[in-house]
Design a protein around this motif. Structure first.
Motif, PDB file in Angstrom:
ATOM      1  N   VAL A  38     -31.863   9.599  39.349  1.00 43.14           N
ATOM      2  CA  VAL A  38     -31.905  10.937  39.943  1.00 43.14           C
ATOM      3  C   VAL A  38     -32.607  11.914  39.009  1.00 43.14           C
ATOM      4  CG1 VAL A  38     -30.507  12.867  40.782  1.00 43.14           C
ATOM      5  CG2 VAL A  38     -29.865  10.517  41.343  1.00 43.14           C
ATOM      6  N   MET A  39     -32.358  11.803  37.703  1.00 40.52           N
ATOM      7  CA  MET A  39     -32.999  12.706  36.763  1.00 40.52           C
ATOM      8  C   MET A  39     -34.511  12.539  36.777  1.00 40.52           C
ATOM      9  SD  MET A  39     -34.574  13.146  33.641  1.00 40.52           S
ATOM     10  CE  MET A  39     -34.317  11.528  32.908  1.00 40.52           C
ATOM     11  N   LEU A  40     -34.989  11.281  36.715  1.00 42.93           N
ATOM     12  CA  LEU A  40     -36.433  11.042  36.742  1.00 42.93           C
ATOM     13  C   LEU A  40     -37.032  11.508  38.064  1.00 42.93           C
ATOM     14  CD1 LEU A  40     -36.648   7.508  35.079  1.00 42.93           C
ATOM     15  CD2 LEU A  40     -37.349   9.686  34.064  1.00 42.93           C
ATOM     16  N   ALA A  41     -36.299  11.318  39.161  1.00 40.17           N
ATOM     17  CA  ALA A  41     -36.805  11.725  40.471  1.00 40.17           C
ATOM     18  C   ALA A  41     -36.967  13.240  40.550  1.00 40.17           C
ATOM     19  CB  ALA A  41     -35.866  11.231  41.568  1.00 40.17           C
ATOM     20  N   MET A  42     -35.939  13.971  40.142  1.00 37.00           N
ATOM     21  CA  MET A  42     -35.992  15.421  40.248  1.00 37.00           C
ATOM     22  C   MET A  42     -36.977  16.024  39.251  1.00 37.00           C
ATOM     23  SD  MET A  42     -31.980  16.392  40.993  1.00 37.00           S
ATOM     24  CE  MET A  42     -32.378  18.071  41.501  1.00 37.00           C
ATOM     25  N   ALA A  43     -37.064  15.431  38.066  1.00 34.39           N
ATOM     26  CA  ALA A  43     -38.021  15.937  37.080  1.00 34.39           C
ATOM     27  C   ALA A  43     -39.451  15.717  37.552  1.00 34.39           C
ATOM     28  CB  ALA A  43     -37.793  15.260  35.732  1.00 34.39           C
ATOM     29  N   SER A  44     -39.738  14.553  38.141  1.00 34.11           N
ATOM     30  CA  SER A  44     -41.093  14.306  38.633  1.00 34.11           C
ATOM     31  C   SER A  44     -41.404  15.206  39.825  1.00 34.11           C
ATOM     32  CB  SER A  44     -41.275  12.834  39.016  1.00 34.11           C
ATOM     33  OG  SER A  44     -40.492  12.482  40.140  1.00 34.11           O
ATOM     34  N   ALA A  45     -40.406  15.497  40.659  1.00 35.20           N
ATOM     35  CA  ALA A  45     -40.608  16.403  41.787  1.00 35.20           C
ATOM     36  C   ALA A  45     -40.900  17.820  41.302  1.00 35.20           C
ATOM     37  CB  ALA A  45     -39.387  16.398  42.685  1.00 35.20           C
ATOM     38  N   GLU A  46     -40.206  18.230  40.250  1.00 33.90           N
ATOM     39  CA  GLU A  46     -40.442  19.560  39.677  1.00 33.90           C
ATOM     40  C   GLU A  46     -41.868  19.677  39.146  1.00 33.90           C
ATOM     41  OE1 GLU A  46     -38.532  22.412  36.174  1.00 33.90           O
ATOM     42  OE2 GLU A  46     -38.413  20.219  36.033  1.00 33.90           O
ATOM     43  N   LEU A  47     -42.287  18.691  38.363  1.00 29.28           N
ATOM     44  CA  LEU A  47     -43.648  18.692  37.831  1.00 29.28           C
ATOM     45  C   LEU A  47     -44.675  18.609  38.957  1.00 29.28           C
ATOM     46  CD1 LEU A  47     -43.155  16.190  34.859  1.00 29.28           C
ATOM     47  CD2 LEU A  47     -43.521  18.655  34.665  1.00 29.28           C
ATOM     48  N   GLY A  48     -44.389  17.751  39.935  1.00 30.29           N
ATOM     49  CA  GLY A  48     -45.316  17.583  41.047  1.00 30.29           C
ATOM     50  C   GLY A  48     -45.458  18.836  41.883  1.00 30.29           C
ATOM     51  N   ALA A  49     -44.348  19.556  42.098  1.00 35.18           N
ATOM     52  CA  ALA A  49     -44.408  20.791  42.876  1.00 35.18           C
ATOM     53  C   ALA A  49     -45.285  21.832  42.184  1.00 35.18           C
ATOM     54  CB  ALA A  49     -42.996  21.343  43.085  1.00 35.18           C
ATOM     55  N   GLU A  50     -45.196  21.899  40.858  1.00 33.57           N
ATOM     56  CA  GLU A  50     -46.030  22.845  40.120  1.00 33.57           C
ATOM     57  C   GLU A  50     -47.513  22.506  40.263  1.00 33.57           C
ATOM     58  OE1 GLU A  50     -44.600  22.693  36.130  1.00 33.57           O
ATOM     59  OE2 GLU A  50     -42.684  23.647  36.597  1.00 33.57           O
ATOM     60  N   ALA A  51     -47.839  21.216  40.150  1.00 38.87           N
ATOM     61  CA  ALA A  51     -49.236  20.795  40.287  1.00 38.87           C
ATOM     62  C   ALA A  51     -49.730  21.021  41.712  1.00 38.87           C
ATOM     63  CB  ALA A  51     -49.370  19.325  39.887  1.00 38.87           C
ATOM     64  N   ALA A  52     -48.901  20.718  42.699  1.00 39.55           N
ATOM     65  CA  ALA A  52     -49.302  20.902  44.098  1.00 39.55           C
ATOM     66  C   ALA A  52     -49.541  22.376  44.411  1.00 39.55           C
ATOM     67  CB  ALA A  52     -48.230  20.342  45.026  1.00 39.55           C
ATOM     68  N   ASP A  53     -48.709  23.251  43.880  1.00 37.43           N
ATOM     69  CA  ASP A  53     -48.859  24.685  44.123  1.00 37.43           C
ATOM     70  C   ASP A  53     -50.204  25.188  43.601  1.00 37.43           C
ATOM     71  OD1 ASP A  53     -47.622  27.231  44.998  1.00 37.43           O
ATOM     72  OD2 ASP A  53     -47.733  27.729  42.870  1.00 37.43           O
ATOM     73  N   ILE A  54     -50.590  24.700  42.437  1.00 33.92           N
ATOM     74  CA  ILE A  54     -51.887  25.098  41.874  1.00 33.92           C
ATOM     75  C   ILE A  54     -53.024  24.484  42.677  1.00 33.92           C
ATOM     76  CG2 ILE A  54     -53.365  24.876  39.828  1.00 33.92           C
ATOM     77  CD1 ILE A  54     -50.772  25.075  38.160  1.00 33.92           C
ATOM     78  N   TRP A  55     -52.869  23.236  43.116  1.00 30.22           N
ATOM     79  CA  TRP A  55     -53.916  22.570  43.890  1.00 30.22           C
ATOM     80  C   TRP A  55     -54.207  23.331  45.181  1.00 30.22           C
ATOM     81  CZ3 TRP A  55     -55.133  20.499  48.549  1.00 30.22           C
ATOM     82  CH2 TRP A  55     -56.192  19.593  48.611  1.00 30.22           C
TER      83      TRP A  55
END
Length: 440
Positions: free
Chosen positions: A313-330
């Motif tokens: 769960v930790m790896l999943a939520m951390a990757s989602a957090e990082l991914g959301a930041e990258a997607a927002d910029i994209w």
């Protein structure tokens, strides 16, 4: 982009596949930034899921999402993890408060049905358009032109969306990896699990209340996780040798393997099974790629590790957090986001590698010796606790004790091949006979 159903697809900025912890985290963060987010979940919440033991580094994300108090209210306080070995005749507890990172020193054990439902509802409250009982049928990636996603709802009707960005958080369904043919079983960790919920499991004597307990078995390991309402989640993860012994039902297999361990058997003497026994195979895998033009994978949709260290769960939520930041910029500037997406993939891969180093070795005698007789020379034990807490993005000062631990493991592995093993705080000569191999 026409919809296979005939009607024009509904436009959105981001479509998230999967309403588990990763998908709900990404959807909530992006919706809070004003993005038009659609979140699709194939089942209806609440629904059963395994992975009930969280890590301290989850707490930071809970605070960022604004759900820390809600999670606390549905969880059992978890101060650390205890390992029990019948072979060594001992148990050892690792408390998160002894780790190198003092910011987060506890976590929670949760019923995933309640936890996942909480996060899903939170994503909706932050503005995401959520759909349950909606299974994705196809994803047609179109780069900067947008992506067409079709899905079937509970009423049997097919709907389509045109999304500028897609986040695959579909968990073990691995929607994009399956479509691309890029899902690979982890050759280093060929294991499977069988598990259920029980009442009446005896607590671990001399273990801190609330700890997850890990019983080390001959062909794998067993988890016992205290949950709210007097429920205990009990599961066995094993090698193919364990599952080849099965002659009856999976329930019989679970009880048979627990009975083979004196310490586990003693705790299960009065236990009553209150759920179906579930099994899953091919436990660990990883996709070849994690991100592309206008899309990325988060959590188990990209990779899954043996859950011995509760990192899922930790790896999943951390990757989602990082991914959301990258997607927002994209969404604002694809060119500027390209290096950020590559950095996102690199950071997630390094985090998975940090945990997998331990996962790959948990059944090896040397690592078990080190776990059951932990040394804090060079702060190795404290570094190990930090890794067990999910501090996989630690700075250099917190990485050095982990490096010392790995170096000691390699030295002890060499000595093990020469006929020595770690016992009672020192090296002891093993009885004559072939020494077990211990790869690094």
């Amino acid at each position: 982009m026409p919809s296979p159903a005939g009607a024009p697809p509904s436009p959105c900025d981001v479509l998230v596949i999967g309403g588990g912890p990763a998908g709900s985290t990404a959807a909530a963060l992006l919706a809070a930034r004003g993005r038009r987010v659609v979140l699709l979940e194939k089942d209806a919440h609440p629904r059963f899921h395994i992975g009930e033991s969280l890590l301290p580094l989850n707490l930071r994300i809970f605070e960022k999402l604004g759900v820390a108090e809600e999670v606390r209210a549905i969880g059992v306080h978890k101060p650390g993890a205890s390992f029990i070995s019948d072979e060594h005749g001992s148990k050892v507890s690792f408390l998160f408060i002894n780790g190198l990172n003092k910011d987060y020193t506890h976590s929670y054990q949760v019923k995933r049905a309640d936890f996942d439902a909480l996060l899903f509802r939170h994503a909706a409250a932050r503005g995401a358009e959520t759909h349950e009982n909606t299974r994705v049928l196809s994803v047609a990636l179109g780069g900067r032109q947008g992506h067409c996603i079709t899905a079937r709802g509970a009423d049997g009707r097919t709907r389509a969306w045109q999304a500028r960005f897609v986040i695959d958080a579909s968990g073990r369904d691995t929607v994009l990896a399956q479509a691309m043919g890029g899902k690979q079983r982890d050759p280093h960790n060929n294991s499977a699990a069988v598990f259920g919920h029980f009442h009446g499991v005896a607590p671990c004597e001399d273990c801190p209340e609330g700890n997850i307990t890990i019983h080390l078995l001959d062909d794998g390991w067993c988890w016992m996780i205290p949950l709210p309402g007097g429920v205990t989640s009990v599961g066995v993860v094993g090698t193919p040798a364990l599952f080849k012994r099965r002659q009856g039902s999976f329930e019989q297999l679970l009880m048979q393997e627990l009975d083979r361990s004196p310490s586990a058997r003693a705790r299960m003497r009065e236990a009553e099974l209150i759920s179906p026994v579930t099994t899953t195979g091919n436990y660990s895998y990883r996709a070849k790629v994690m991100q592309g033009e206008g899309w990325l994978m988060a959590g188990d949709a990209f990779a899954f590790l043996d859950p011995v260290f509760s990192s899922g769960v930790m790896l999943a939520m951390a990757s989602a957090e990082l991914g959301a930041e990258a997607a927002d910029i994209w969404l604002d500037d694809p060119a500027r986001a390209a290096p950020l997406l590559r950095a996102f993939e690199g950071k997630v891969r390094r985090a998975i590698d940090a945990m997998s180093w331990l996962v790959y070795r948990i059944n090896r005698p040397v690592l078990r010796d080190m776990f059951m007789q932990p040394s804090n020379r060079f702060r190795m034990r404290d570094g190990l606790v930090s890794l067990l807490a999910g501090d996989v993005h630690a700075d250099t000062s917190r990485q050095l004790p982990v490096i010392a631990f790995k170096t000691t493991y390699r030295i002890l592995s060499l000595l093990h091949r020469m006929g020595w093993h770690l016992r009672d705080g020192g090296l002891r000569r093993m009885p004559r006979g072939p020494a077990p191999a211990a790869a690094e």
